[in-house]
Design a protein around this motif. Structure first.
Motif, PDB file in Angstrom:
ATOM      1  N   GLU A   1      25.282   4.637  37.113  1.00  0.00           N
ATOM      2  CA  GLU A   1      26.277   3.342  37.635  1.00  0.00           C
ATOM      3  C   GLU A   1      25.597   2.218  37.914  1.00  0.00           C
ATOM      4  OE1 GLU A   1      29.055   4.981  40.686  1.00  0.00           O
ATOM      5  OE2 GLU A   1      28.244   7.169  40.055  1.00  0.00           O
ATOM      6  N   PRO A   2      25.437   1.421  36.916  1.00  0.00           N
ATOM      7  CA  PRO A   2      24.879   0.234  37.146  1.00  0.00           C
ATOM      8  C   PRO A   2      25.680  -0.808  37.831  1.00  0.00           C
ATOM      9  CG  PRO A   2      25.452   0.319  34.719  1.00  0.00           C
ATOM     10  CD  PRO A   2      26.080   1.645  35.328  1.00  0.00           C
ATOM     11  N   ASP A   3      25.359  -2.022  38.610  1.00  0.00           N
ATOM     12  CA  ASP A   3      26.074  -2.797  39.031  1.00  0.00           C
ATOM     13  C   ASP A   3      26.531  -3.769  38.146  1.00  0.00           C
ATOM     14  OD1 ASP A   3      25.466  -1.468  41.553  1.00  0.00           O
ATOM     15  OD2 ASP A   3      23.856  -2.834  42.176  1.00  0.00           O
ATOM     16  N   HIS A   4      25.904  -3.977  37.041  1.00  0.00           N
ATOM     17  CA  HIS A   4      26.081  -5.040  36.292  1.00  0.00           C
ATOM     18  C   HIS A   4      26.384  -4.623  34.636  1.00  0.00           C
ATOM     19  CE1 HIS A   4      25.586  -7.744  39.869  1.00  0.00           C
ATOM     20  NE2 HIS A   4      24.173  -7.036  39.743  1.00  0.00           N
ATOM     21  N   HIS A   5      26.542  -5.536  33.896  1.00  0.00           N
ATOM     22  CA  HIS A   5      26.965  -5.071  32.454  1.00  0.00           C
ATOM     23  C   HIS A   5      25.754  -5.104  31.706  1.00  0.00           C
ATOM     24  CE1 HIS A   5      31.097  -6.068  33.856  1.00  0.00           C
ATOM     25  NE2 HIS A   5      30.721  -7.123  34.212  1.00  0.00           N
ATOM     26  N   ILE A   6      24.876  -3.861  31.918  1.00  0.00           N
ATOM     27  CA  ILE A   6      23.560  -3.973  31.283  1.00  0.00           C
ATOM     28  C   ILE A   6      23.382  -2.889  30.550  1.00  0.00           C
ATOM     29  CG2 ILE A   6      22.570  -5.117  33.551  1.00  0.00           C
ATOM     30  CD1 ILE A   6      21.654  -2.258  34.391  1.00  0.00           C
ATOM     31  N   VAL A   7      24.407  -2.031  30.253  1.00  0.00           N
ATOM     32  CA  VAL A   7      24.139  -0.894  29.447  1.00  0.00           C
ATOM     33  C   VAL A   7      23.616  -1.241  28.252  1.00  0.00           C
ATOM     34  CG1 VAL A   7      25.204   1.352  28.458  1.00  0.00           C
ATOM     35  CG2 VAL A   7      25.779   0.375  30.653  1.00  0.00           C
TER      36      VAL A   7
ATOM     37  N   ARG B   1      16.715  -6.879  38.084  1.00  0.00           N
ATOM     38  CA  ARG B   1      16.663  -5.693  39.024  1.00  0.00           C
ATOM     39  C   ARG B   1      17.417  -4.596  38.926  1.00  0.00           C
ATOM     40  NH1 ARG B   1      15.002  -4.128  44.523  1.00  0.00           N
ATOM     41  NH2 ARG B   1      16.886  -3.139  45.604  1.00  0.00           N
ATOM     42  N   ASP B   2      18.556  -4.593  38.490  1.00  0.00           N
ATOM     43  CA  ASP B   2      19.531  -3.721  38.005  1.00  0.00           C
ATOM     44  C   ASP B   2      19.004  -3.014  36.746  1.00  0.00           C
ATOM     45  OD1 ASP B   2      22.007  -2.144  38.524  1.00  0.00           O
ATOM     46  OD2 ASP B   2      23.095  -3.341  37.125  1.00  0.00           O
ATOM     47  N   ILE B   3      18.526  -3.863  36.035  1.00  0.00           N
ATOM     48  CA  ILE B   3      17.902  -3.219  34.666  1.00  0.00           C
ATOM     49  C   ILE B   3      16.621  -2.218  34.765  1.00  0.00           C
ATOM     50  CG2 ILE B   3      16.604  -3.959  32.393  1.00  0.00           C
ATOM     51  CD1 ILE B   3      18.676  -6.201  32.090  1.00  0.00           C
ATOM     52  N   HIS B   4      15.832  -2.864  35.836  1.00  0.00           N
ATOM     53  CA  HIS B   4      14.683  -2.216  36.164  1.00  0.00           C
ATOM     54  C   HIS B   4      15.011  -0.840  36.934  1.00  0.00           C
ATOM     55  CE1 HIS B   4      10.945  -1.281  37.912  1.00  0.00           C
ATOM     56  NE2 HIS B   4      11.287  -1.137  39.414  1.00  0.00           N
ATOM     57  N   LYS B   5      16.083  -0.823  37.583  1.00  0.00           N
ATOM     58  CA  LYS B   5      16.597   0.512  38.367  1.00  0.00           C
ATOM     59  C   LYS B   5      16.964   1.467  37.055  1.00  0.00           C
ATOM     60  CE  LYS B   5      15.441  -0.987  42.526  1.00  0.00           C
ATOM     61  NZ  LYS B   5      14.224  -0.745  42.770  1.00  0.00           N
ATOM     62  N   MET B   6      17.728   1.022  36.356  1.00  0.00           N
ATOM     63  CA  MET B   6      18.279   1.929  35.422  1.00  0.00           C
ATOM     64  C   MET B   6      17.179   2.333  34.543  1.00  0.00           C
ATOM     65  SD  MET B   6      21.417   1.391  32.580  1.00  0.00           S
ATOM     66  CE  MET B   6      21.641   2.607  31.371  1.00  0.00           C
ATOM     67  N   HIS B   7      16.426   1.663  34.154  1.00  0.00           N
ATOM     68  CA  HIS B   7      14.858   2.088  33.428  1.00  0.00           C
ATOM     69  C   HIS B   7      14.281   3.230  34.270  1.00  0.00           C
ATOM     70  CE1 HIS B   7      14.154  -1.866  30.792  1.00  0.00           C
ATOM     71  NE2 HIS B   7      15.109  -0.966  30.505  1.00  0.00           N
ATOM     72  N   ALA B   8      14.203   3.134  35.694  1.00  0.00           N
ATOM     73  CA  ALA B   8      13.442   3.900  36.293  1.00  0.00           C
ATOM     74  C   ALA B   8      14.274   5.159  37.036  1.00  0.00           C
ATOM     75  CB  ALA B   8      13.022   3.119  37.625  1.00  0.00           C
ATOM     76  N   PHE B   9      15.793   4.995  36.987  1.00  0.00           N
ATOM     77  CA  PHE B   9      16.459   6.001  37.672  1.00  0.00           C
ATOM     78  C   PHE B   9      17.332   6.890  37.000  1.00  0.00           C
ATOM     79  CE2 PHE B   9      15.274   3.581  41.703  1.00  0.00           C
ATOM     80  CZ  PHE B   9      14.433   4.278  41.935  1.00  0.00           C
ATOM     81  N   VAL B  10      17.406   6.666  35.635  1.00  0.00           N
ATOM     82  CA  VAL B  10      18.168   7.462  34.739  1.00  0.00           C
ATOM     83  C   VAL B  10      17.166   8.695  34.563  1.00  0.00           C
ATOM     84  CG1 VAL B  10      18.702   8.029  32.370  1.00  0.00           C
ATOM     85  CG2 VAL B  10      19.538   5.848  33.181  1.00  0.00           C
ATOM     86  N   ARG B  11      18.283   9.865  34.919  1.00  0.00           N
ATOM     87  CA  ARG B  11      17.604  11.434  34.906  1.00  0.00           C
ATOM     88  C   ARG B  11      18.507  12.125  33.915  1.00  0.00           C
ATOM     89  NH1 ARG B  11      14.393   8.959  37.013  1.00  0.00           N
ATOM     90  NH2 ARG B  11      13.103   9.496  38.950  1.00  0.00           N
ATOM     91  N   PHE B  12      17.659  12.407  32.902  1.00  0.00           N
ATOM     92  CA  PHE B  12      18.603  13.267  31.815  1.00  0.00           C
ATOM     93  C   PHE B  12      18.480  14.806  32.084  1.00  0.00           C
ATOM     94  CE2 PHE B  12      16.934   9.651  29.101  1.00  0.00           C
ATOM     95  CZ  PHE B  12      18.212   9.369  28.705  1.00  0.00           C
ATOM     96  N   ARG B  13      19.634  15.349  31.926  1.00  0.00           N
ATOM     97  CA  ARG B  13      19.717  16.664  32.164  1.00  0.00           C
ATOM     98  C   ARG B  13      19.925  17.330  30.818  1.00  0.00           C
ATOM     99  NH1 ARG B  13      21.068  14.044  37.112  1.00  0.00           N
ATOM    100  NH2 ARG B  13      20.176  15.529  38.494  1.00  0.00           N
ATOM    101  N   GLU B  14      19.308  18.521  30.475  1.00  0.00           N
ATOM    102  CA  GLU B  14      19.393  19.229  29.167  1.00  0.00           C
ATOM    103  C   GLU B  14      20.593  19.877  28.832  1.00  0.00           C
ATOM    104  OE1 GLU B  14      15.732  21.140  28.650  1.00  0.00           O
ATOM    105  OE2 GLU B  14      16.110  21.786  26.733  1.00  0.00           O
ATOM    106  N   LEU B  15      21.146  19.666  27.694  1.00  0.00           N
ATOM    107  CA  LEU B  15      22.369  20.647  27.272  1.00  0.00           C
ATOM    108  C   LEU B  15      21.884  21.377  26.078  1.00  0.00           C
ATOM    109  CD1 LEU B  15      25.447  18.354  27.762  1.00  0.00           C
ATOM    110  CD2 LEU B  15      24.884  20.254  28.979  1.00  0.00           C
ATOM    111  N   ASP B  16      22.415  22.565  25.908  1.00  0.00           N
ATOM    112  CA  ASP B  16      22.120  23.160  24.447  1.00  0.00           C
ATOM    113  C   ASP B  16      23.381  22.790  23.798  1.00  0.00           C
ATOM    114  OD1 ASP B  16      21.253  24.926  22.850  1.00  0.00           O
ATOM    115  OD2 ASP B  16      20.583  26.475  24.265  1.00  0.00           O
ATOM    116  N   ASN B  17      22.973  22.551  22.431  1.00  0.00           N
ATOM    117  CA  ASN B  17      23.768  22.159  21.469  1.00  0.00           C
ATOM    118  C   ASN B  17      24.683  23.415  20.884  1.00  0.00           C
ATOM    119  OD1 ASN B  17      23.825  19.397  21.829  1.00  0.00           O
ATOM    120  ND2 ASN B  17      22.442  19.224  20.116  1.00  0.00           N
ATOM    121  N   GLY B  18      24.059  24.478  21.189  1.00  0.00           N
ATOM    122  CA  GLY B  18      24.563  25.684  20.623  1.00  0.00           C
ATOM    123  C   GLY B  18      23.894  26.029  19.248  1.00  0.00           C
ATOM    124  N   ASP B  19      23.119  25.224  18.500  1.00  0.00           N
ATOM    125  CA  ASP B  19      22.408  25.585  17.316  1.00  0.00           C
ATOM    126  C   ASP B  19      20.898  25.515  17.487  1.00  0.00           C
ATOM    127  OD1 ASP B  19      21.955  23.003  17.900  1.00  0.00           O
ATOM    128  OD2 ASP B  19      22.817  22.152  16.091  1.00  0.00           O
TER     129      ASP B  19
END
Ligand code: URA
Length: 476
Positions: A163-169, A135-153
């Motif tokens: 913040e996962p609940d378990h060691h799933i990264v 379930r934690d893996i499913h939530k991580m797949h669904a709720f990771v939201r990327f924010r865009e950063l400019d690398n400057g180039d």
């Protein structure tokens, strides 16, 4: 992974011998656990005499390191279902999981039938651990939201905090690599951070929330999208909270909208069904999406094209037709299916009794991929990574339109919609259950055009018409 013998515990003399510590390399050290567990099992060491530790935590307690018992020549025979269960359960944050799994391994090596005994308390407990991890893996797949950063180039990096609940990264990294193969991204978590540069995955120690950006320019677009697909008529607060528990809200841009949307949905309770807001919003959001897609740089295919050829058609179409990618004429004209393949499709649609203007027509890949031959731009098939990158747009089109029936023209469209590969000839005629309605697979009109044998081309064309008819019936 190492084994140590605790001299103090030797005095206490457990019936099965001295207490031993097995030290694993990390919280998710499956290989280390399996290796140790096999050796311990083969040496007949009582699971209750083992203390499992991770990293350097046992240094103070156990001074003497012993050789591990030897690796058995033949690995223990355990039921097949043990492996996936143990591989999930080992990622749980419960510190007892290594010991529990060791006990289960010893039991099932003696009584393999135990794996199907749902009443066994040990098996049930481990099953619950594995479920929580999945379930934690499913939530991580669904709720990771990327924010865009400019690398400057001129390039971008996408950064997410989770913040996962378990060691799933590590266990989830493959999913994000496949899904966002062409992007440079980082996922920061308190325990471990993973980074993808387009070619290799690297790791760094855990981070803190302020290390990740809290918003970006994309945030507003995401909110517009969420606001538009939010359907008050389908609001089930309990189900929503179950699927999207509050603890994930802080990372989700759309979470800011939940309270006002829920409140307004409740206030408009009776009239909302008739309201055209969802379809009006859909059309507006499709337009916004199409505009945003013009700036898409998720993969390099945009280079050398006139722009992104987005889908077209009504936002509440009952049928969506997905092609492969725009061709030369589509790229110049900025609309899907207006070249030779489009003419075949138009003819087939009208023979099937379908009005093109009522269908939402789009492509799995939104930019024209080609190679130059002299002055001509020759079509090139998009590869799997390009299709997967472009699913970002296709998914959003499908969630907005929610078609009852989707036609996938050719294998690229099948991959775009389902993520799977397969032979069109085999998939035809069987309705595929999709997230929105049902799917029909058929020949791509360009395939019909390319068939050198007239008879075969006629047959494929007839089948295309037949499949379109079938798909129209599936809207009902
Ligand atoms: N082929 C496709 O798959 N799509 C188009 O838009 C044109 C040709």
């Amino acid at each position: 992974m190492t084994i140590a013998t605790d001299p103090a515990s030797q005095a206490a003399a457990h019936s099965a011998g001295p207490t031993r510590a097995v030290r694993l390399l990390g919280e998710d050290d499956w290989d280390g656990w399996r290796d140790a567990a096999r050796r311990l099992l083969a040496a007949g060491i009582d699971p209750d005499a083992i203390i499992w530790t991770v990293g350097g935590k046992a240094d103070d307690l156990f001074a003497i390191e012993n050789e591990l018992p030897p690796q058995p020549r033949v690995p223990p025979r355990v039921p097949r279902s043990f492996l996936p269960l143990a591989q999930s359960a080992i990622l749980h944050s419960d510190p007892e999981r290594f010991a529990l799994l060791n006990r289960l391994l010893v039991k099932v090596s003696r009584y393999p039938d135990l794996m199907s005994d749902r009443a066994d308390p040990l098996l049930r407990r481990i099953d619950l651990l594995a479920k929580a991890v999945r379930r934690d893996i499913h939530k991580m797949h669904a709720f990771v939201r990327f924010r865009e950063l400019d690398n400057g180039d001129g390039s971008q990096r996408f950064v997410a905090w989770f913040e996962p609940d378990h060691h799933i990264v590590r266990a989830t990294s493959g999913f994000f690599v496949r899904r966002f193969a062409q992007m440079q991204w980082s996922i920061l978590t308190p325990e471990l951070c993973i980074h993808w540069d387009g070619e290799a995955l690297t790791e760094s120690p855990g981070a803190e929330r302020p290390d990740a950006p809290a918003d970006d320019a994309f945030e507003q677009a995401w909110k517009t999208y969420y606001g538009a697909i939010f359907n008050p008529a389908r609001l089930k607060i309990k189900a929503m909270l179950k699927e999207m528990p509050r603890k994930y809200w802080k990372n989700l841009p759309e979470a800011d909208l939940i309270a006002p949307l829920v409140a307004s949905a409740q206030a408009r309770e009776s009239s909302m069904v008739e309201q055209v807001i969802p379809s009006g919003n859909r059309a507006r959001t499709l337009e916004a999406l199409a505009e945003e897609a013009q700036g898409c740089r998720r993969c390099p295919l945009w280079k050398g094209t006139s722009g992104c050829v987005f889908g077209e058609g009504p936002g509440d179409a009952a049928m969506m037709i997905v092609g492969e990618q725009p061709g030369d004429e589509e790229d110049r004209g900025g609309r899907p299916f207006i070249g030779p393949a489009g003419q075949v499709l138009d003819r087939a649609l009208s023979e099937a009794g379908i009005d093109r203007r009522e269908v939402y027509l789009t492509n799995a890949v939104k930019h024209f991929k080609y190679v130059m031959r002299g002055k001509r731009r020759l079509h090139q098939k998009p590869d799997a990574a390009e299709i997967d990158m472009c699913r970002w747009w296709l998914d959003q089109e499908a969630s907005l339109i929610r078609p009852r029936s989707t036609v996938m023209l050719g294998a690229t469209a099948v991959r775009g919609i389902t993520g799977k590969t397969g032979a069109v000839g085999k998939m035809r005629e069987t309705a595929l259950p999709l997230q929105h309605g049902s799917g029909t697979v058929s020949w791509h009109p360009s395939y019909v055009l390319r068939l050198p044998d007239r008879e075969a081309a006629d047959r494929a064309y007839d089948q295309l018409v037949q499949d379109l008819r079938l798909a129209a019936e599936r809207t009902g």
